[in-house]
Structures are given as structure tokens and as C-alpha cells.
Scaffold this active site. Structure first.
Site, PDB file in Angstrom:
ATOM      1  N   GLY A  49     -39.893 -41.505   5.483  1.00  0.00           N
ATOM      2  CA  GLY A  49     -41.289 -41.624   5.076  1.00  0.00           C
ATOM      3  C   GLY A  49     -41.680 -40.447   4.215  1.00  0.00           C
ATOM      4  O   GLY A  49     -41.120 -39.353   4.341  1.00  0.00           O
ATOM      5  N   GLN A  54     -47.181 -34.563   0.116  1.00  0.00           N
ATOM      6  CA  GLN A  54     -45.932 -33.801   0.247  1.00  0.00           C
ATOM      7  C   GLN A  54     -45.302 -33.495  -1.109  1.00  0.00           C
ATOM      8  O   GLN A  54     -44.459 -32.607  -1.215  1.00  0.00           O
ATOM      9  CB  GLN A  54     -44.925 -34.557   1.121  1.00  0.00           C
ATOM     10  CG  GLN A  54     -45.347 -34.640   2.580  1.00  0.00           C
ATOM     11  CD  GLN A  54     -44.303 -35.354   3.404  1.00  0.00           C
ATOM     12  OE1 GLN A  54     -44.282 -36.569   3.459  1.00  0.00           O
ATOM     13  NE2 GLN A  54     -43.415 -34.603   4.028  1.00  0.00           N
ATOM     14  N   CYS A 103     -39.634 -33.269   9.657  1.00  0.00           N
ATOM     15  CA  CYS A 103     -40.508 -33.475   8.512  1.00  0.00           C
ATOM     16  C   CYS A 103     -39.866 -32.841   7.287  1.00  0.00           C
ATOM     17  O   CYS A 103     -39.378 -31.721   7.361  1.00  0.00           O
ATOM     18  CB  CYS A 103     -41.862 -32.822   8.794  1.00  0.00           C
ATOM     19  SG  CYS A 103     -43.019 -33.001   7.437  1.00  0.00           S
ATOM     20  N   HIS A 145     -47.202 -39.963  12.052  1.00  0.00           N
ATOM     21  CA  HIS A 145     -46.711 -38.726  11.431  1.00  0.00           C
ATOM     22  C   HIS A 145     -47.014 -38.732   9.924  1.00  0.00           C
ATOM     23  O   HIS A 145     -47.591 -37.784   9.393  1.00  0.00           O
ATOM     24  CB  HIS A 145     -45.200 -38.598  11.682  1.00  0.00           C
ATOM     25  CG  HIS A 145     -44.563 -37.443  10.974  1.00  0.00           C
ATOM     26  ND1 HIS A 145     -43.912 -36.429  11.625  1.00  0.00           N
ATOM     27  CD2 HIS A 145     -44.484 -37.126   9.649  1.00  0.00           C
ATOM     28  CE1 HIS A 145     -43.481 -35.539  10.743  1.00  0.00           C
ATOM     29  NE2 HIS A 145     -43.805 -35.945   9.542  1.00  0.00           N
ATOM     30  N   GLU A 146     -46.639 -39.820   9.248  1.00  0.00           N
ATOM     31  CA  GLU A 146     -46.833 -39.869   7.789  1.00  0.00           C
ATOM     32  C   GLU A 146     -48.310 -39.799   7.424  1.00  0.00           C
ATOM     33  O   GLU A 146     -48.696 -39.094   6.494  1.00  0.00           O
ATOM     34  CB  GLU A 146     -46.217 -41.144   7.196  1.00  0.00           C
ATOM     35  CG  GLU A 146     -44.709 -41.175   7.195  1.00  0.00           C
ATOM     36  CD  GLU A 146     -44.071 -39.906   6.688  1.00  0.00           C
ATOM     37  OE1 GLU A 146     -44.598 -39.306   5.728  1.00  0.00           O
ATOM     38  OE2 GLU A 146     -43.064 -39.492   7.281  1.00  0.00           O
ATOM     39  N   HIS A 149     -50.290 -36.558   7.274  1.00  0.00           N
ATOM     40  CA  HIS A 149     -50.206 -35.768   6.040  1.00  0.00           C
ATOM     41  C   HIS A 149     -51.423 -36.021   5.148  1.00  0.00           C
ATOM     42  O   HIS A 149     -51.823 -35.151   4.379  1.00  0.00           O
ATOM     43  CB  HIS A 149     -48.939 -36.121   5.249  1.00  0.00           C
ATOM     44  CG  HIS A 149     -47.683 -35.518   5.792  1.00  0.00           C
ATOM     45  ND1 HIS A 149     -47.474 -34.168   5.859  1.00  0.00           N
ATOM     46  CD2 HIS A 149     -46.561 -36.091   6.292  1.00  0.00           C
ATOM     47  CE1 HIS A 149     -46.268 -33.929   6.377  1.00  0.00           C
ATOM     48  NE2 HIS A 149     -45.708 -35.079   6.653  1.00  0.00           N
TER      49      HIS A 149
END
Ligand code: ZN
Length: 158
Positions: A49, A54, A103, A145-146, A149
Site C-alpha cells: 500500500g 508518502q 511502513c 494503516h494506509e 497517512h
């Protein structure tokens, strides 16, 4: 298309909430190019992912691709490469379970994080249509989690 540099923990832009993708940007060549770069970058880093912040693009946009099969997380179902625009997570069951998360923005580390294991994702797809996905177990963890961000959060905060 190109592989972009992934910014790492310590970079201030990883900590900023991302902006929604505007309706007129959806379907534009610029957005398609950004998604293509994200796909190249995800594959180059062998990730499952990647969220736009990011690669230092402050947009509420993420891609997920889960190869599936046996893994350190157990036997996992495959999820083909999918683009999520302006995703919203709704927890359907507060019961949590933990996984060791890694990550691409925190290289070399893993952390045990507990998250709800049954969620619904409402998002816009690349064609601009509203879509939803109900997720359980490992998949629920990956998406939370993704999408963290997009709010400037990292798993190390949890
Ligand atoms: Zn991450």
C-alpha cells in the site's frame, strides 16, 4: 511514469493532513499520472500500500495491492491493485486484533498495532463513481494503516 522518492518519518509533510481530491481532478491526466507514479513506486519498494503523502503529494489518495497467499501474516486473500480517492473509514465492530506493521516511510522497523478488524471503506474510484468495500481481519488493518497517512498519522503513534 516514474518511481518517486518515499519520504520518511521525520519529514514534516508526513505529519500534515492531506487535502481532498477535487471532483474536476478525477479523471484528469495529472491524476492518472500521479496514480501511475504511485504504482511504479509501490512496485519498486515491494509494498502492499502507498498513500500520496508518502511521495510528498498532499492528496487524499492511496493505492493498495495485496498479492495474497501464505505470508508472515497468515494465509491472505488477494486484492488486485485498487485506487482509493477520498476514502472514509467506518468501524463496524470495535473489537481489535494486532498485527506487526511495517511502513515504507519507517524503513527497517516493525511495530505491533491493534486496530478494529471489521470496517467499511467509502471512497471514489478512478472513474469518479462512489464505491464501498467491507473489510475484515488483515485487510482492515492494511487499509486503516494506509488511510492514517491521509491524516498525517503513522503507525508508531498507535
Ligand atoms: Zn505506512
Amino acid at each position: 511514469m516514474s518511481v518517486r522518492r518515499i519520504i520518511r518519518m521525520g519529514h514534516p509533510n508526513l505529519r500534515k493532513p492531506a487535502q481532498p481530491v477535487t471532483p474536476d481532478a478525477i479523471g484528469s491526466p495529472e491524476l492518472a499520472r500521479l496514480v501511475a507514479d504511485m504504482v511504479d513506486t509501490l512496485h519498486d519498494y515491494s509494498g502492499i500500500g502507498l498513500a500520496a503523502p508518502q511521495i510528498d503529494e498532499p492528496l487524499r489518495l492511496a493505492i493498495v495491492e495485496i498479492p495474497g497467499g501464505p505470508s508472515r501474516y497468515g494465509d491472505i486473500e488477494t486484492l488486485p491493485l485498487t485506487t482509493f480517492i477520498n476514502p472514509v473509514v467506518t468501524v463496524l465492530n470495535e473489537e481489535v486484533a494486532g498485527y506487526w506493521e511495517g511502513c515504507l516511510s519507517v524503513p527497517g522497523l516493525r511495530g505491533f498495532v491493534e486496530r478494529p478488524q471489521h470496517v467499511r471503506i467509502d471512497y471514489t474510484n478512478e472513474e469518479g463513481a462512489a464505491a464501498e468495500l467491507e473489510l475484515q481481519g488483515f485487510w482492515a488493518t492494511v487499509f486503516q494503516h494506509e488511510f492514517d497517512h491521509l491524516d498525517g498519522k503513522l503507525y508508531v503513534d498507535r
